[in-house]
Design a protein around this motif. Structure first.
Motif, PDB file in Angstrom:
ATOM      1  N   VAL A 315       2.222   8.443   2.366  1.00  0.00           N
ATOM      2  CA  VAL A 315       1.501   7.671   3.372  1.00  0.00           C
ATOM      3  C   VAL A 315       2.518   6.806   4.112  1.00  0.00           C
ATOM      4  O   VAL A 315       3.384   6.178   3.482  1.00  0.00           O
ATOM      5  CB  VAL A 315       0.412   6.780   2.748  1.00  0.00           C
ATOM      6  N   ARG A 316       2.416   6.789   5.426  1.00  0.00           N
ATOM      7  CA  ARG A 316       3.318   5.956   6.243  1.00  0.00           C
ATOM      8  C   ARG A 316       2.512   4.857   6.924  1.00  0.00           C
ATOM      9  O   ARG A 316       1.487   5.116   7.557  1.00  0.00           O
ATOM     10  CB  ARG A 316       4.027   6.801   7.296  1.00  0.00           C
ATOM     11  N   VAL A 317       2.998   3.618   6.773  1.00  0.00           N
ATOM     12  CA  VAL A 317       2.375   2.463   7.430  1.00  0.00           C
ATOM     13  C   VAL A 317       3.414   1.856   8.371  1.00  0.00           C
ATOM     14  O   VAL A 317       4.545   1.585   7.964  1.00  0.00           O
ATOM     15  CB  VAL A 317       1.899   1.417   6.399  1.00  0.00           C
ATOM     16  N   ARG A 318       3.016   1.653   9.620  1.00  0.00           N
ATOM     17  CA  ARG A 318       3.929   1.109  10.622  1.00  0.00           C
ATOM     18  C   ARG A 318       3.404  -0.234  11.131  1.00  0.00           C
ATOM     19  O   ARG A 318       2.635  -0.280  12.095  1.00  0.00           O
ATOM     20  CB  ARG A 318       4.092   2.097  11.779  1.00  0.00           C
ATOM     21  N   PRO A 319       3.798  -1.335  10.501  1.00  0.00           N
ATOM     22  CA  PRO A 319       3.342  -2.649  10.972  1.00  0.00           C
ATOM     23  C   PRO A 319       3.802  -2.892  12.411  1.00  0.00           C
ATOM     24  O   PRO A 319       4.935  -2.546  12.781  1.00  0.00           O
ATOM     25  CB  PRO A 319       4.005  -3.625   9.994  1.00  0.00           C
ATOM     26  N   ARG A 320       2.950  -3.517  13.178  1.00  0.00           N
ATOM     27  CA  ARG A 320       3.252  -3.807  14.574  1.00  0.00           C
ATOM     28  C   ARG A 320       3.547  -5.291  14.759  1.00  0.00           C
ATOM     29  O   ARG A 320       2.940  -6.146  14.118  1.00  0.00           O
ATOM     30  CB  ARG A 320       2.083  -3.401  15.464  1.00  0.00           C
ATOM     31  N   GLY A 321       4.491  -5.570  15.653  1.00  0.00           N
ATOM     32  CA  GLY A 321       4.846  -6.944  15.950  1.00  0.00           C
ATOM     33  C   GLY A 321       6.248  -7.270  15.476  1.00  0.00           C
ATOM     34  O   GLY A 321       6.955  -6.440  14.895  1.00  0.00           O
ATOM     35  N   THR A 322       6.657  -8.483  15.734  1.00  0.00           N
ATOM     36  CA  THR A 322       7.959  -9.004  15.325  1.00  0.00           C
ATOM     37  C   THR A 322       7.807  -9.780  14.035  1.00  0.00           C
ATOM     38  O   THR A 322       6.976 -10.686  13.959  1.00  0.00           O
ATOM     39  CB  THR A 322       8.534  -9.911  16.425  1.00  0.00           C
ATOM     40  N   MET A 323       8.615  -9.458  13.031  1.00  0.00           N
ATOM     41  CA  MET A 323       8.501 -10.135  11.735  1.00  0.00           C
ATOM     42  C   MET A 323       9.308 -11.428  11.765  1.00  0.00           C
ATOM     43  O   MET A 323      10.530 -11.425  11.915  1.00  0.00           O
ATOM     44  CB  MET A 323       8.990  -9.233  10.604  1.00  0.00           C
ATOM     45  N   ALA A 324       8.611 -12.544  11.607  1.00  0.00           N
ATOM     46  CA  ALA A 324       9.235 -13.857  11.744  1.00  0.00           C
ATOM     47  C   ALA A 324      10.296 -14.103  10.688  1.00  0.00           C
ATOM     48  O   ALA A 324      10.270 -13.534   9.588  1.00  0.00           O
ATOM     49  CB  ALA A 324       8.153 -14.941  11.659  1.00  0.00           C
ATOM     50  N   ALA A 325      11.239 -14.963  11.023  1.00  0.00           N
ATOM     51  CA  ALA A 325      12.317 -15.330  10.097  1.00  0.00           C
ATOM     52  C   ALA A 325      11.734 -15.962   8.839  1.00  0.00           C
ATOM     53  O   ALA A 325      10.814 -16.787   8.891  1.00  0.00           O
ATOM     54  CB  ALA A 325      13.278 -16.300  10.780  1.00  0.00           C
ATOM     55  N   GLY A 326      12.266 -15.558   7.679  1.00  0.00           N
ATOM     56  CA  GLY A 326      11.868 -16.150   6.411  1.00  0.00           C
ATOM     57  C   GLY A 326      10.469 -15.809   5.952  1.00  0.00           C
ATOM     58  O   GLY A 326       9.979 -16.401   4.988  1.00  0.00           O
ATOM     59  N   SER A 327       9.811 -14.866   6.601  1.00  0.00           N
ATOM     60  CA  SER A 327       8.407 -14.583   6.297  1.00  0.00           C
ATOM     61  C   SER A 327       8.253 -13.393   5.355  1.00  0.00           C
ATOM     62  O   SER A 327       9.210 -12.673   5.062  1.00  0.00           O
ATOM     63  CB  SER A 327       7.642 -14.297   7.594  1.00  0.00           C
ATOM     64  N   SER A 328       7.013 -13.181   4.911  1.00  0.00           N
ATOM     65  CA  SER A 328       6.690 -12.013   4.097  1.00  0.00           C
ATOM     66  C   SER A 328       5.333 -11.459   4.528  1.00  0.00           C
ATOM     67  O   SER A 328       4.502 -12.182   5.100  1.00  0.00           O
ATOM     68  CB  SER A 328       6.677 -12.354   2.607  1.00  0.00           C
ATOM     69  N   PHE A 329       5.135 -10.183   4.233  1.00  0.00           N
ATOM     70  CA  PHE A 329       3.917  -9.489   4.646  1.00  0.00           C
ATOM     71  C   PHE A 329       3.631  -8.402   3.626  1.00  0.00           C
ATOM     72  O   PHE A 329       4.547  -7.687   3.198  1.00  0.00           O
ATOM     73  CB  PHE A 329       4.112  -8.872   6.035  1.00  0.00           C
ATOM     74  N   SER A 330       2.372  -8.277   3.224  1.00  0.00           N
ATOM     75  CA  SER A 330       1.992  -7.290   2.214  1.00  0.00           C
ATOM     76  C   SER A 330       0.958  -6.327   2.768  1.00  0.00           C
ATOM     77  O   SER A 330       0.069  -6.721   3.539  1.00  0.00           O
ATOM     78  CB  SER A 330       1.423  -7.970   0.967  1.00  0.00           C
ATOM     79  N   VAL A 331       1.078  -5.071   2.353  1.00  0.00           N
ATOM     80  CA  VAL A 331       0.077  -4.055   2.671  1.00  0.00           C
ATOM     81  C   VAL A 331      -0.204  -3.269   1.403  1.00  0.00           C
ATOM     82  O   VAL A 331       0.722  -3.001   0.615  1.00  0.00           O
ATOM     83  CB  VAL A 331       0.566  -3.132   3.815  1.00  0.00           C
ATOM     84  N   SER A 332      -1.474  -2.940   1.158  1.00  0.00           N
ATOM     85  CA  SER A 332      -1.821  -2.246  -0.078  1.00  0.00           C
ATOM     86  C   SER A 332      -2.717  -1.058   0.202  1.00  0.00           C
ATOM     87  O   SER A 332      -3.518  -1.059   1.147  1.00  0.00           O
ATOM     88  CB  SER A 332      -2.488  -3.196  -1.071  1.00  0.00           C
ATOM     89  N   LEU A 333      -2.565  -0.025  -0.660  1.00  0.00           N
ATOM     90  CA  LEU A 333      -3.326   1.220  -0.544  1.00  0.00           C
ATOM     91  C   LEU A 333      -3.925   1.572  -1.905  1.00  0.00           C
ATOM     92  O   LEU A 333      -3.287   1.361  -2.937  1.00  0.00           O
ATOM     93  CB  LEU A 333      -2.414   2.361  -0.081  1.00  0.00           C
ATOM     94  N   PRO A 334      -5.148   2.140  -1.942  1.00  0.00           N
ATOM     95  CA  PRO A 334      -5.756   2.518  -3.218  1.00  0.00           C
ATOM     96  C   PRO A 334      -5.499   3.986  -3.570  1.00  0.00           C
ATOM     97  O   PRO A 334      -5.360   4.851  -2.696  1.00  0.00           O
ATOM     98  CB  PRO A 334      -7.248   2.287  -2.951  1.00  0.00           C
ATOM     99  N   TYR A 335      -5.451   4.248  -4.875  1.00  0.00           N
ATOM    100  CA  TYR A 335      -5.264   5.606  -5.397  1.00  0.00           C
ATOM    101  C   TYR A 335      -6.232   5.834  -6.544  1.00  0.00           C
ATOM    102  O   TYR A 335      -6.641   4.891  -7.232  1.00  0.00           O
ATOM    103  CB  TYR A 335      -3.824   5.810  -5.875  1.00  0.00           C
TER     104      TYR A 335
END
Length: 338
Positions: A315-335
């Motif tokens: 599975v490919r996930v392509r987050p959109r936008g500019t990732m801010a300095a020092g930040s974090s972002f999570s994405v999760s998928l079920p199986y």
């Protein structure tokens, strides 16, 4: 000619005059090539080689303090590795915000009698005066150690009491005839700071216990969370991130969710500070959202898993936008396990 020296001593042996000396080298910090290109590094305090241990600085006619900055190589930071020929650069200011920059070869006036008074930049005294250096680069520099050197010529006259005709009748301190110069050295480390990825999987549901302490048994469901972190002081370019997650052994994508109350397939979460990224997901067959499926190990990303979810290999996930300095972002998928 300018040479490094110290100011002459005053008559009283207990009185300490202003002095100029070469300070120890200052580390500007560790920065990535992208941070330098983007001008992200802050102004860093650097000892400027001027110190007045006991002089009382008064805003009186005739008193002054001036500093003239020069650099033999044009304020460059040069790699200690001769194979790295691309140099960084730096600017110098009298304050940490860069509102009072130095111009090469032009005296910067901290004080000029009662006409100019920028002594607030010194914190109310002239003890261990600092300047502020900000590195940057016009082109990508290679990782390594970079060094730079510049000179500061100091001129001053301080009298704490004026008499008739403007003559100093109090304590007088002034630079000697040969203007003293401080040689200032700075270093910087350049290293890549790519985003980091962590993956955590937890079981969310099983056929026997449902959501109460579920176990990873055949028929159970799990959710895999991928967390991206940007450790740099500059944002990651817009729309440049791709997350490719292989299907786990004995697993298949669970298009109906993870078995909890929410049937959501893709979940996202912001860290602190927020990343400003976003992921859209509409249907498994969509070719316009940010989630794609492959049945051939990522060779192509047009597979529709609606009929046969078990065929999905990635599975490919392509987050959109500019990732801010020092930040974090999570994405999760079920199986679902089988």
């Amino acid at each position: 000619m300018l040479i490094a020296t110290a100011a002459f001593a005053m008559p009283s042996s207990a009185w300490a005059a202003c002095a100029v000396a070469d300070p120890a080298s200052t580390a500007l910090g560790t920065f990535s090539p992208n941070a330098l290109l983007g001008g992200a590094p802050p102004y860093v305090p650097v000892l400027a080689g001027f110190d007045c241990p006991a002089t009382t600085i008064s805003v009186l006619s005739g008193n002054f303090l001036r500093a003239t900055v020069t650099s033999a190589d044009g304020f460059k930071l040069t790699s200690t590795n001769p194979l790295n020929t691309v140099t960084a650069k730096y600017v110098i200011a009298a304050d940490g915000a860069g509102a009072n920059p130095f111009a090469a070869g032009t005296p910067f006036v901290y004080m000029n009698g009662t006409l100019v008074n920028l002594l607030g930049l010194l914190g109310g005294s002239a003890r261990n005066v600092k300047v502020y250096v900000r590195p940057s680069s016009a082109a990508a520099v290679a990782p390594g150690t970079y060094k730079g050197n510049f000179k500061i010529a100091w001129e001053w006259r301080f009298c704490d009491l004026l008499g008739a005709l403007g003559l100093c009748v109090g304590t007088l301190d002034a630079n000697p005839t040969t203007i003293p110069v401080a040689n200032v050295a700075v270093t910087m480390i350049v290293t890549a700071k790519p985003f980091t990825v962590s993956i955590v999987t937890h079981t969310t549901w099983d056929p026997q216990s449902t959501t109460g302490n579920p176990r990873a048994i055949p028929g159970s469901k799990q959710r895999t969370t991928i967390t991206l972190t940007n450790p740099d002081i500059i944002a990651i370019d817009a729309n440049s991130l791709n997350i490719v997650l292989p299907t786990p052994n004995r697993g298949a994508v669970a298009l109906d969710g993870d078995g909890t109350a929410s049937p959501t397939f893709v979940k996202t979460a912001e860290g602190s500070p927020a990343s400003s990224l976003a992921v859209t997901y509409s249907t498994p067959a969509s070719t316009t959202d940010d989630v794609d499926f492959s049945e051939n190990g990522g060779t192509s990303w047009t597979y529709d898993p609606t009929t046969t979810p078990k065929a999905v290999t990635n599975v490919r996930v392509r987050p959109r936008g500019t990732m801010a300095a020092g930040s974090s972002f999570s994405v999760s998928l079920p199986y679902v396990l089988f």
